[in-house]
Design a protein around this motif. Structure first.
Motif, PDB file in Angstrom:
ATOM      1  N   ARG A  77       1.102  -1.529   0.077  1.00  0.00           N
ATOM      2  CA  ARG A  77      -0.563   0.402  -0.286  1.00  0.00           C
ATOM      3  C   ARG A  77       0.784   1.044   0.364  1.00  0.00           C
ATOM      4  NH1 ARG A  77      -5.601  -1.537   0.378  1.00  0.00           N
ATOM      5  NH2 ARG A  77      -5.725  -3.280   1.132  1.00  0.00           N
ATOM      6  N   ARG A  78       1.731   1.287   0.376  1.00  0.00           N
ATOM      7  CA  ARG A  78       2.567   2.457   0.478  1.00  0.00           C
ATOM      8  C   ARG A  78       3.099   2.629  -0.414  1.00  0.00           C
ATOM      9  NH1 ARG A  78       8.685   2.416   3.767  1.00  0.00           N
ATOM     10  NH2 ARG A  78       9.402   5.085   3.179  1.00  0.00           N
ATOM     11  N   TYR A  79       3.534   1.971  -1.642  1.00  0.00           N
ATOM     12  CA  TYR A  79       4.359   2.419  -3.238  1.00  0.00           C
ATOM     13  C   TYR A  79       2.976   1.763  -3.837  1.00  0.00           C
ATOM     14  CZ  TYR A  79       8.669   3.054  -1.138  1.00  0.00           C
ATOM     15  OH  TYR A  79       9.659   3.706  -0.195  1.00  0.00           O
ATOM     16  N   ARG A  80       1.470   1.646  -3.708  1.00  0.00           N
ATOM     17  CA  ARG A  80       1.244   1.639  -4.434  1.00  0.00           C
ATOM     18  C   ARG A  80       0.979   0.235  -5.657  1.00  0.00           C
ATOM     19  NH1 ARG A  80      -0.239   7.272  -4.161  1.00  0.00           N
ATOM     20  NH2 ARG A  80       0.564   7.229  -6.342  1.00  0.00           N
ATOM     21  N   ILE A  81       1.921  -0.931  -4.824  1.00  0.00           N
ATOM     22  CA  ILE A  81       2.056  -1.917  -5.901  1.00  0.00           C
ATOM     23  C   ILE A  81       1.467  -2.921  -5.116  1.00  0.00           C
ATOM     24  CG2 ILE A  81       4.085  -2.936  -6.587  1.00  0.00           C
ATOM     25  CD1 ILE A  81       5.736  -0.788  -5.958  1.00  0.00           C
ATOM     26  N   ILE A  82       0.834  -3.800  -6.326  1.00  0.00           N
ATOM     27  CA  ILE A  82       0.377  -5.230  -6.727  1.00  0.00           C
ATOM     28  C   ILE A  82       1.342  -6.003  -7.186  1.00  0.00           C
ATOM     29  CG2 ILE A  82      -1.852  -6.654  -6.366  1.00  0.00           C
ATOM     30  CD1 ILE A  82      -3.357  -4.223  -5.968  1.00  0.00           C
ATOM     31  N   VAL A  83       1.312  -7.739  -6.469  1.00  0.00           N
ATOM     32  CA  VAL A  83       2.196  -8.346  -7.263  1.00  0.00           C
ATOM     33  C   VAL A  83       1.447  -9.708  -6.896  1.00  0.00           C
ATOM     34  CG1 VAL A  83       4.198  -9.702  -7.522  1.00  0.00           C
ATOM     35  CG2 VAL A  83       4.136  -7.200  -6.675  1.00  0.00           C
ATOM     36  N   ILE A  84       1.194 -10.629  -8.187  1.00  0.00           N
ATOM     37  CA  ILE A  84       0.316 -11.730  -8.745  1.00  0.00           C
ATOM     38  C   ILE A  84       1.979 -12.827  -8.433  1.00  0.00           C
ATOM     39  CG2 ILE A  84      -1.235 -12.776  -9.146  1.00  0.00           C
ATOM     40  CD1 ILE A  84      -1.486  -9.140  -9.570  1.00  0.00           C
ATOM     41  N   HIS A  85       1.691 -13.590  -7.597  1.00  0.00           N
ATOM     42  CA  HIS A  85       2.584 -14.325  -7.748  1.00  0.00           C
ATOM     43  C   HIS A  85       1.806 -15.561  -7.371  1.00  0.00           C
ATOM     44  CE1 HIS A  85       5.006 -11.907  -5.905  1.00  0.00           C
ATOM     45  NE2 HIS A  85       4.308 -11.320  -4.366  1.00  0.00           N
ATOM     46  N   ARG A  86       2.620 -16.778  -8.637  1.00  0.00           N
ATOM     47  CA  ARG A  86       2.618 -18.490  -8.080  1.00  0.00           C
ATOM     48  C   ARG A  86       2.818 -18.928  -6.761  1.00  0.00           C
ATOM     49  NH1 ARG A  86       2.993 -21.224 -13.736  1.00  0.00           N
ATOM     50  NH2 ARG A  86       1.763 -19.807 -14.759  1.00  0.00           N
ATOM     51  N   THR A  87       3.585 -19.993  -6.670  1.00  0.00           N
ATOM     52  CA  THR A  87       4.154 -20.786  -5.043  1.00  0.00           C
ATOM     53  C   THR A  87       5.266 -19.967  -5.069  1.00  0.00           C
ATOM     54  OG1 THR A  87       2.090 -22.372  -5.364  1.00  0.00           O
ATOM     55  CG2 THR A  87       4.056 -22.618  -3.631  1.00  0.00           C
ATOM     56  N   ASP A  88       5.647 -20.249  -5.960  1.00  0.00           N
ATOM     57  CA  ASP A  88       7.389 -19.689  -5.983  1.00  0.00           C
ATOM     58  C   ASP A  88       7.522 -17.930  -6.735  1.00  0.00           C
ATOM     59  OD1 ASP A  88       9.814 -18.466  -6.354  1.00  0.00           O
ATOM     60  OD2 ASP A  88      10.041 -20.092  -8.457  1.00  0.00           O
ATOM     61  N   LEU A  89       7.310 -17.635  -5.186  1.00  0.00           N
ATOM     62  CA  LEU A  89       7.273 -15.601  -5.468  1.00  0.00           C
ATOM     63  C   LEU A  89       8.094 -15.326  -6.207  1.00  0.00           C
ATOM     64  CD1 LEU A  89       7.083 -15.133  -1.602  1.00  0.00           C
ATOM     65  CD2 LEU A  89       4.888 -15.057  -3.412  1.00  0.00           C
ATOM     66  N   THR A  90       9.271 -15.724  -7.185  1.00  0.00           N
ATOM     67  CA  THR A  90       9.836 -15.112  -7.925  1.00  0.00           C
ATOM     68  C   THR A  90       9.374 -15.315  -9.983  1.00  0.00           C
ATOM     69  OG1 THR A  90      11.043 -17.277  -8.360  1.00  0.00           O
ATOM     70  CG2 THR A  90      11.987 -15.788  -7.223  1.00  0.00           C
ATOM     71  N   ILE A  91       8.117 -16.395  -9.673  1.00  0.00           N
ATOM     72  CA  ILE A  91       7.151 -15.943 -10.653  1.00  0.00           C
ATOM     73  C   ILE A  91       6.074 -15.178 -10.461  1.00  0.00           C
ATOM     74  CG2 ILE A  91       5.956 -17.331 -12.839  1.00  0.00           C
ATOM     75  CD1 ILE A  91       7.811 -19.965 -11.479  1.00  0.00           C
ATOM     76  N   GLY A  92       5.814 -14.412 -11.250  1.00  0.00           N
ATOM     77  CA  GLY A  92       4.599 -13.285 -11.177  1.00  0.00           C
ATOM     78  C   GLY A  92       4.570 -12.030 -12.204  1.00  0.00           C
ATOM     79  N   PHE A  93       3.615 -11.283 -11.597  1.00  0.00           N
ATOM     80  CA  PHE A  93       3.862 -10.129 -12.685  1.00  0.00           C
ATOM     81  C   PHE A  93       3.364  -8.923 -11.203  1.00  0.00           C
ATOM     82  CE2 PHE A  93      -0.181 -12.288 -13.675  1.00  0.00           C
ATOM     83  CZ  PHE A  93      -1.328 -10.327 -13.578  1.00  0.00           C
TER      84      PHE A  93
END
Length: 63
Positions: A13-29
């Protein structure tokens, strides 16, 4: 459906970023949103399309 592959969301919320991941947090957008209203709207949308078992974490996105 593509959304079913994602089961974790980091909400910064601080930087208004939402990151959608799979179980592996390095995969997503990530989405960087320009204002609070759009941020909340996007988050609400994700809650309708992501699986019910999705984990939502509120923390500052480090990357």
């Amino acid at each position: 459906m593509v959304w079913e592959k994602y089961n974790a969301v980091t909400v910064d919320r601080r930087y208004r970023i939402i990151v959608i991941h799979r179980t592996d947090l390095t995969i997503g957008f990530e989405a960087r949103l320009p204002n609070k209203a759009l941020f909340e709207q996007y988050l609400a949308f994700l809650r309708t399309v992501l699986p019910e078992v999705t984990t939502y974490r509120e923390e500052v996105w480090k990357w």
